[in-house]
Write a protein that holds these residues in place. Structure first.
Motif, PDB file in Angstrom:
ATOM      1  N   GLY A  84      57.638  70.544  24.296  1.00 49.68           N
ATOM      2  CA  GLY A  84      58.966  71.070  24.017  1.00 49.68           C
ATOM      3  C   GLY A  84      59.875  71.051  25.229  1.00 49.68           C
ATOM      4  N   VAL A  85      59.317  71.328  26.404  1.00 51.43           N
ATOM      5  CA  VAL A  85      60.117  71.310  27.627  1.00 51.43           C
ATOM      6  C   VAL A  85      60.677  69.920  27.892  1.00 51.43           C
ATOM      7  N   ALA A  86      59.897  68.890  27.582  1.00 52.62           N
ATOM      8  CA  ALA A  86      60.355  67.516  27.778  1.00 52.62           C
ATOM      9  C   ALA A  86      61.461  67.173  26.783  1.00 52.62           C
ATOM     10  N   VAL A  87      61.310  67.603  25.540  1.00 50.51           N
ATOM     11  CA  VAL A  87      62.338  67.341  24.527  1.00 50.51           C
ATOM     12  C   VAL A  87      63.677  67.928  24.972  1.00 50.51           C
ATOM     13  N   MET A  88      63.647  69.178  25.434  1.00 55.20           N
ATOM     14  CA  MET A  88      64.888  69.829  25.848  1.00 55.20           C
ATOM     15  C   MET A  88      65.489  69.170  27.082  1.00 55.20           C
ATOM     16  N   ALA A  89      64.655  68.809  28.042  1.00 55.81           N
ATOM     17  CA  ALA A  89      65.157  68.177  29.264  1.00 55.81           C
ATOM     18  C   ALA A  89      65.840  66.850  28.951  1.00 55.81           C
ATOM     19  N   LEU A  90      65.250  66.062  28.061  1.00 53.10           N
ATOM     20  CA  LEU A  90      65.811  64.750  27.736  1.00 53.10           C
ATOM     21  C   LEU A  90      67.035  64.860  26.834  1.00 53.10           C
ATOM     22  N   LYS A  91      66.975  65.738  25.833  1.00 52.71           N
ATOM     23  CA  LYS A  91      68.119  65.876  24.930  1.00 52.71           C
ATOM     24  C   LYS A  91      69.340  66.434  25.649  1.00 52.71           C
ATOM     25  N   ALA A  92      69.127  67.410  26.536  1.00 59.07           N
ATOM     26  CA  ALA A  92      70.238  68.030  27.246  1.00 59.07           C
ATOM     27  C   ALA A  92      70.620  67.259  28.502  1.00 59.07           C
ATOM     28  N   GLY A  93      69.734  66.369  28.962  1.00 51.61           N
ATOM     29  CA  GLY A  93      69.998  65.615  30.173  1.00 51.61           C
ATOM     30  C   GLY A  93      70.107  66.493  31.407  1.00 51.61           C
ATOM     31  N   VAL A  94      69.184  67.447  31.532  1.00 53.16           N
ATOM     32  CA  VAL A  94      69.248  68.408  32.635  1.00 53.16           C
ATOM     33  C   VAL A  94      68.014  68.277  33.526  1.00 53.16           C
ATOM     34  N   PRO A  95      68.128  68.694  34.792  1.00 51.31           N
ATOM     35  CA  PRO A  95      66.962  68.679  35.684  1.00 51.31           C
ATOM     36  C   PRO A  95      65.991  69.797  35.336  1.00 51.31           C
ATOM     37  N   VAL A  96      64.755  69.611  35.744  1.00 49.61           N
ATOM     38  CA  VAL A  96      63.724  70.632  35.557  1.00 49.61           C
ATOM     39  C   VAL A  96      63.241  71.078  36.924  1.00 49.61           C
ATOM     40  N   VAL A  97      63.360  72.366  37.197  1.00 49.35           N
ATOM     41  CA  VAL A  97      62.905  72.926  38.473  1.00 49.35           C
ATOM     42  C   VAL A  97      61.518  73.533  38.257  1.00 49.35           C
ATOM     43  N   PRO A  98      60.470  72.962  38.873  1.00 48.73           N
ATOM     44  CA  PRO A  98      59.139  73.562  38.720  1.00 48.73           C
ATOM     45  C   PRO A  98      59.035  74.852  39.523  1.00 48.73           C
ATOM     46  N   CYS A  99      58.302  75.795  38.993  1.00 51.51           N
ATOM     47  CA  CYS A  99      58.155  77.093  39.652  1.00 51.51           C
ATOM     48  C   CYS A  99      56.711  77.565  39.532  1.00 51.51           C
ATOM     49  N   ALA A 100      56.216  78.178  40.590  1.00 57.05           N
ATOM     50  CA  ALA A 100      54.858  78.720  40.582  1.00 57.05           C
ATOM     51  C   ALA A 100      54.889  80.201  40.917  1.00 57.05           C
ATOM     52  N   MET A 101      54.317  80.998  40.032  1.00 57.53           N
ATOM     53  CA  MET A 101      54.105  82.417  40.290  1.00 57.53           C
ATOM     54  C   MET A 101      52.692  82.553  40.854  1.00 57.53           C
ATOM     55  N   ILE A 102      52.579  83.124  42.027  1.00 62.27           N
ATOM     56  CA  ILE A 102      51.288  83.242  42.704  1.00 62.27           C
ATOM     57  C   ILE A 102      51.020  84.715  42.994  1.00 62.27           C
ATOM     58  N   GLY A 103      49.891  85.206  42.513  1.00 67.41           N
ATOM     59  CA  GLY A 103      49.507  86.591  42.767  1.00 67.41           C
ATOM     60  C   GLY A 103      49.817  87.544  41.630  1.00 67.41           C
ATOM     61  N   THR A 104      50.591  87.101  40.629  1.00 67.15           N
ATOM     62  CA  THR A 104      50.914  88.018  39.534  1.00 67.15           C
ATOM     63  C   THR A 104      49.723  88.252  38.601  1.00 67.15           C
ATOM     64  N   PHE A 105      48.808  87.288  38.537  1.00 65.82           N
ATOM     65  CA  PHE A 105      47.605  87.488  37.718  1.00 65.82           C
ATOM     66  C   PHE A 105      46.768  88.624  38.290  1.00 65.82           C
ATOM     67  N   GLU A 106      46.634  88.647  39.618  1.00 68.34           N
ATOM     68  CA  GLU A 106      45.872  89.710  40.267  1.00 68.34           C
ATOM     69  C   GLU A 106      46.598  91.054  40.167  1.00 68.34           C
ATOM     70  N   ALA A 107      47.935  91.002  40.199  1.00 74.03           N
ATOM     71  CA  ALA A 107      48.716  92.242  40.119  1.00 74.03           C
ATOM     72  C   ALA A 107      48.687  92.848  38.725  1.00 74.03           C
ATOM     73  N   GLN A 108      48.788  91.994  37.715  1.00 76.14           N
ATOM     74  CA  GLN A 108      48.799  92.501  36.336  1.00 76.14           C
ATOM     75  C   GLN A 108      48.194  91.462  35.398  1.00 76.14           C
ATOM     76  N   PRO A 109      46.877  91.372  35.358  1.00 80.92           N
ATOM     77  CA  PRO A 109      46.230  90.434  34.432  1.00 80.92           C
ATOM     78  C   PRO A 109      46.435  90.883  32.996  1.00 80.92           C
ATOM     79  N   PRO A 110      46.221  89.996  32.029  1.00 79.48           N
ATOM     80  CA  PRO A 110      46.368  90.374  30.619  1.00 79.48           C
ATOM     81  C   PRO A 110      45.544  91.613  30.285  1.00 79.48           C
ATOM     82  N   GLY A 111      46.166  92.560  29.613  1.00 78.96           N
ATOM     83  CA  GLY A 111      45.488  93.791  29.232  1.00 78.96           C
ATOM     84  C   GLY A 111      45.765  94.960  30.155  1.00 78.96           C
ATOM     85  N   ARG A 112      46.254  94.691  31.356  1.00 76.99           N
ATOM     86  CA  ARG A 112      46.563  95.768  32.295  1.00 76.99           C
ATOM     87  C   ARG A 112      48.007  96.204  32.098  1.00 76.99           C
ATOM     88  N   VAL A 113      48.223  97.502  31.862  1.00 86.22           N
ATOM     89  CA  VAL A 113      49.565  98.016  31.578  1.00 86.22           C
ATOM     90  C   VAL A 113      50.338  98.271  32.867  1.00 86.22           C
TER      91      VAL A 113
END
Length: 241
Positions: free
Chosen positions: A134-163
């Motif tokens: 889906g991300v590729a469809v939107m990028a090509l249809k809209a003709g826009v750049p895609v900025v890659p982003c990495a979240m690092i450490g958020t899994f350790e801070a709040q893994p699934p199930g931790r409130v």
């Protein structure tokens, strides 16, 4: 109005104080014009940390379940996401992908930033999973750049199930915008969509340094849950003596 109240007064300062995120490559996010920010998804906190540190407003496609939860907690969550300008997307049914694409293109048509997690769901084990096209469809249809982003450490801070998140160092890293103008008019070619999506996921992988799994996260989650259920059934059937 509420978006900026959250960002600058209520939630943003608190997030910066608790997580003290280190930001790298913020200059790669365009100062104006439409663009997609595509990132890995490790934690519920991701929804709030990235908007808190970006200078521009960003709109995420959020799963519809955040807007339909029961009870007081569900109503508060729904009100929060709506007030923050996030868009609910129903991920069930055969037309779910097309609905998400329509909503995303609507955001981009307003020259805004669109946030998307190509994996389609949070990683349940901290690994990076295969991206949906889906991300590729939107990028090509809209003709826009895609900025890659990495979240690092958020899994350790709040893994699934931790409130309540625990205090843990967090890094938010942006890469150079990816230009896919060479594929203009080819948004209906399956091979092209797969190639574009894989290029985006590879860029995220290089930023995040996660272990990569060439399977969809939802499929692996379902298989893991099924295996856990089978183990539990076998355990219940074992004789006690």
């Amino acid at each position: 109005m509420f978006y900026y109240l959250l960002k600058y007064v209520l939630l943003g300062p608190l997030l910066r104080l608790v997580f003290r995120p280190r930001i790298e490559g913020l200059e790669h996010v365009p100062a104006s014009g439409p663009a997609i920010v595509a990132g890995n998804h490790l934690s519920f906190s991701d929804h709030f940390l990235m908007p808190a540190i970006l200078k521009r407003r960003i709109t995420f496609l959020a799963k519809a379940e955040y807007f339909t939860g029961p009870g007081i907690k569900g109503r508060l969550t729904a009100a929060f996401f709506r007030s923050a300008g996030q868009i609910p997307v129903d991920r069930s049914g055969k037309d779910a992908g097309q609905a998400a694409i329509r909503e995303g293109l609507g955001v981009l048509s307003k020259d805004e930033l669109l946030g998307i997690y190509p994996e389609g769901t949070r990683s349940h084990d901290g690994r990076l999973y295969k991206g949906k096209v889906g991300v590729a469809v939107m990028a090509l249809k809209a003709g826009v750049p895609v900025v890659p982003c990495a979240m690092i450490g958020t899994f350790e801070a709040q893994p699934p199930g931790r409130v309540v998140p625990r205090i843990h160092p967090v890094v938010i890293r942006f890469g150079r915008p990816l230009d896919f103008s060479r594929y203009a008019g080819m948004e209906n070619e399956k091979a092209v969509l797969r190639a574009v999506t894989d290029e985006i996921m590879y860029a995220i992988l290089m930023l995040s340094e996660q272990e990569y799994v060439d399977q969809y996260a939802a499929v692996v989650k379902a298989e893991s849950a099924q295996q856990a259920e089978q183990r539990e059934r076998r355990f219940r059937r074992m004789p006690l003596s």
